[in-house]
Motif scaffolding. Structure first.
Motif, PDB file in Angstrom:
ATOM      1  N   PRO A  62      -0.249  15.188  11.244  1.00 14.14           N
ATOM      2  CA  PRO A  62      -0.140  13.724  11.079  1.00 14.14           C
ATOM      3  C   PRO A  62      -0.755  12.943  12.243  1.00 14.14           C
ATOM      4  O   PRO A  62      -1.316  11.862  12.037  1.00 14.14           O
ATOM      5  N   PHE A  63      -0.688  13.502  13.457  1.00 18.05           N
ATOM      6  CA  PHE A  63      -1.287  12.808  14.616  1.00 18.05           C
ATOM      7  C   PHE A  63      -2.799  12.705  14.429  1.00 18.05           C
ATOM      8  O   PHE A  63      -3.405  11.643  14.624  1.00 18.05           O
ATOM      9  N   ARG A 121      -5.168   9.230  13.650  1.00 23.64           N
ATOM     10  CA  ARG A 121      -6.273   8.917  14.570  1.00 23.64           C
ATOM     11  C   ARG A 121      -7.599   8.872  13.809  1.00 23.64           C
ATOM     12  O   ARG A 121      -8.400   7.948  13.976  1.00 23.64           O
ATOM     13  N   LEU A 122      -7.823   9.876  12.969  1.00 24.10           N
ATOM     14  CA  LEU A 122      -9.098   9.909  12.230  1.00 24.10           C
ATOM     15  C   LEU A 122      -9.210   8.702  11.295  1.00 24.10           C
ATOM     16  O   LEU A 122     -10.277   8.095  11.176  1.00 24.10           O
ATOM     17  N   LEU A 123      -8.081   8.329  10.677  1.00 23.52           N
ATOM     18  CA  LEU A 123      -8.117   7.162   9.776  1.00 23.52           C
ATOM     19  C   LEU A 123      -8.273   5.855  10.556  1.00 23.52           C
ATOM     20  O   LEU A 123      -8.595   4.821   9.981  1.00 23.52           O
ATOM     21  N   TYR A 183      -1.606  10.346   3.456  1.00 24.20           N
ATOM     22  CA  TYR A 183      -1.805   9.491   4.641  1.00 24.20           C
ATOM     23  C   TYR A 183      -2.834   8.395   4.368  1.00 24.20           C
ATOM     24  O   TYR A 183      -2.714   7.278   4.876  1.00 24.20           O
ATOM     25  N   CYS A 184      -3.840   8.717   3.532  1.00 28.41           N
ATOM     26  CA  CYS A 184      -4.818   7.683   3.161  1.00 28.41           C
ATOM     27  C   CYS A 184      -4.137   6.578   2.346  1.00 28.41           C
ATOM     28  O   CYS A 184      -4.426   5.395   2.521  1.00 28.41           O
ATOM     29  N   ASP A 185      -3.216   6.970   1.472  1.00 26.28           N
ATOM     30  CA  ASP A 185      -2.599   6.009   0.543  1.00 26.28           C
ATOM     31  C   ASP A 185      -1.375   5.301   1.118  1.00 26.28           C
ATOM     32  O   ASP A 185      -0.858   4.371   0.488  1.00 26.28           O
ATOM     33  N   ASN A 186      -0.856   5.757   2.238  1.00 25.90           N
ATOM     34  CA  ASN A 186       0.425   5.226   2.731  1.00 25.90           C
ATOM     35  C   ASN A 186       0.332   4.666   4.145  1.00 25.90           C
ATOM     36  O   ASN A 186       1.218   4.870   4.973  1.00 25.90           O
ATOM     37  N   GLU A 208       0.838   1.741   4.983  1.00 23.46           N
ATOM     38  CA  GLU A 208       1.942   0.807   5.269  1.00 23.46           C
ATOM     39  C   GLU A 208       3.160   1.537   5.838  1.00 23.46           C
ATOM     40  O   GLU A 208       4.020   0.922   6.457  1.00 23.46           O
ATOM     41  N   TRP A 209       3.218   2.866   5.660  1.00 21.91           N
ATOM     42  CA  TRP A 209       4.309   3.634   6.273  1.00 21.91           C
ATOM     43  C   TRP A 209       3.969   3.958   7.738  1.00 21.91           C
ATOM     44  O   TRP A 209       4.783   3.759   8.629  1.00 21.91           O
ATOM     45  N   TRP A 210       2.741   4.461   8.003  1.00 22.32           N
ATOM     46  CA  TRP A 210       2.467   4.939   9.361  1.00 22.32           C
ATOM     47  C   TRP A 210       1.923   3.884  10.322  1.00 22.32           C
ATOM     48  O   TRP A 210       2.096   4.008  11.525  1.00 22.32           O
ATOM     49  N   ARG A 211       1.297   2.839   9.782  1.00 17.98           N
ATOM     50  CA  ARG A 211       0.690   1.839  10.689  1.00 17.98           C
ATOM     51  C   ARG A 211       1.723   1.173  11.601  1.00 17.98           C
ATOM     52  O   ARG A 211       1.519   1.105  12.821  1.00 17.98           O
ATOM     53  N   PRO A 212       2.890   0.701  11.067  1.00 17.50           N
ATOM     54  CA  PRO A 212       3.876   0.091  11.968  1.00 17.50           C
ATOM     55  C   PRO A 212       4.370   1.068  13.040  1.00 17.50           C
ATOM     56  O   PRO A 212       4.691   0.663  14.156  1.00 17.50           O
TER      57      PRO A 212
END
Ligand SMILES: NC(=O)c1ccc[n+]([C@@H]2O[C@H](COP(=O)([O-])OP(=O)(O)OC[C@H]3O[C@@H](n4cnc5c(N)ncnc54)[C@H](O)[C@@H]3O)[C@@H](O)[C@H]2O)c1
Length: 340
Positions: A189-190, A194-196, A308-311, A313-317
């Motif tokens: 996930p890290f 970062r890549l996204l 991770y591409c689709d979510n 709004e979960w990881w950005r905050p």
């Protein structure tokens, strides 16, 4: 079953609750979680209306006692933990507090309230590193980091409570787990966040360490099987046969995202001696109870990349949080430099 799940606002615990609610809607689930940095209500948003949530620490004897009594808990599964090796190299006191002393509180409470089962979720890292072959449940515990040592402390307390008091406790030891809702500090996930975000990823050394990967749904179903069919006093390895070098995993992520190796920055291994070279487990004891992992590694990883591409709004905050940025700076500041 009246089930208390501790630590379910985190990665594996939340996926476990999803599986339980899907598998047996008659189970009444209560979650106890302190909402530490890796625990988020957003991780439980889809099932929060179907459970009872209590915010608190597993070391809080009075609170644990109250929850078990008030909700007539019959079964307990403990996911609550400080779970990141790298953080344990910066400061490990909270690891001992939660991963060892917290388990002692839960075991005492299980004994006092006569629970039918308590299952403690542990890790293959308690065995240390293995050059050839695989760990069985009988392998000696040789933890190499403060994280894995604190987990081994919890495991040994479980063993002793079975032998001394016949507390019906089961321990599972899972392999490196991947999938949705994984807090973005561990490799997959890290690197994904970062890549996204168009940033380079730090690969420790040449990335030759071998990890045995298991999809979080398979890890969760292994725990559910052990809880329902396992023998009290026993340990069960929850592993799949997906051994990969870290650099192979990174190459796969890059190819899924259409990126090349310029996105990888090789850095000196910050774990040095504490970086286990290889993990591998034999899971035939759990398989004898009827459990089988069902997600192939490449398929599961492809789905995880998509998640991770689709979510965002979960990881950005999470990655915008100051405490997250502080950890990344503290651990990678020197090696990543301008790429931070
Ligand atoms: N992630 C893996 O690859 C992996 C592999 C094998 C085993 N495990 C084990 O599985 C368990 C869960 O791991 P994870 O990756 O889901 O961790 P995580 O960090 O995502 O979640 C841990 C959860 O525990 C909560 N918590 C922490 N301290 C607490 C305390 N004192 N009281 C109450 N709640 C507390 C956090 O708020 C968080 O919700 C851990 O015991 C870990 O050792 C993890």
């Amino acid at each position: 079953m009246k089930l208390l799940v501790t630590g379910a606002a985190g990665f594996i615990g939340s996926n476990f609750v999803r599986l339980v609610l899907d598998t047996d809607p008659t189970v009444q689930v209560t979650v106890l979680d302190a909402l530490r940095y890796s625990g988020n209500l957003s991780t439980m948003a889809d099932f929060l209306p179907r459970i009872r949530f209590v915010r608190g620490e597993i070391q809080d004897r009075g609170l644990v006692d109250q929850v078990l009594r008030e909700y007539h808990v019959t079964h307990l599964v403990n996911f609550a933990a400080e779970s990141h090796n790298d953080r344990s190299l910066l400061d490990n006191s909270s690891f001992v507090q939660t991963n060892t002393l917290g388990v002692q509180v839960l075991l005492e409470a299980a004994r006092k309230h006569g629970l039918e089962r308590i299952l403690h979720v542990s890790t293959d890292e308690v065995y240390g590193s293995i050059a050839d072959g695989e760990f069985t449940e009988e392998s000696p515990l040789k933890p190499n980091t403060p994280y894995s040592a604190s987990k081994a402390g919890g495991d040994l307390l479980c063993r002793s409570h079975w032998v001394s008091f016949q507390t019906p406790v089961i321990v599972t030891r899972g392999g490196n787990t991947y999938g949705p809702y994984h807090y973005p500090e561990k490799l997959i996930p890290f690197f994904m966040v970062r890549l996204l975000s168009g940033k380079r990823v730090p690969l420790y050394g040449e990335g030759l360490q071998v990890r045995e990967w298991i999809h979080v749904k398979d890890h969760a179903s292994g725990i559910w099987t052990a809880l329902n069919k396992g023998e009290p006093g026993q340990v069960y390895n929850v592993g799949d046969v997906n051994e990969r070098q870290n650099r192979e995993v990174v190459d796969f992520l890059l190819s899924q995202l259409g990126l090349d190796s310029t996105y990888v920055k090789k850095i000196p291994d910050p774990r040095q001696g504490a970086h286990d070279a290889r993990y591998s487990m034999n899971a035939s004891k759990l398989q004898a109870l009827g459990w089988r992992p069902s997600t192939g590694f490449e398929d599961g990883l492809e789905d995880t990349v998509k998640w991770y591409c689709d979510n965002e709004e979960w990881w950005r905050p999470i990655v915008q949080n100051e405490s997250y940025k502080a950890f990344v700076r503290a651990f990678y500041g020197r090696s990543l430099g301008d790429d931070l």
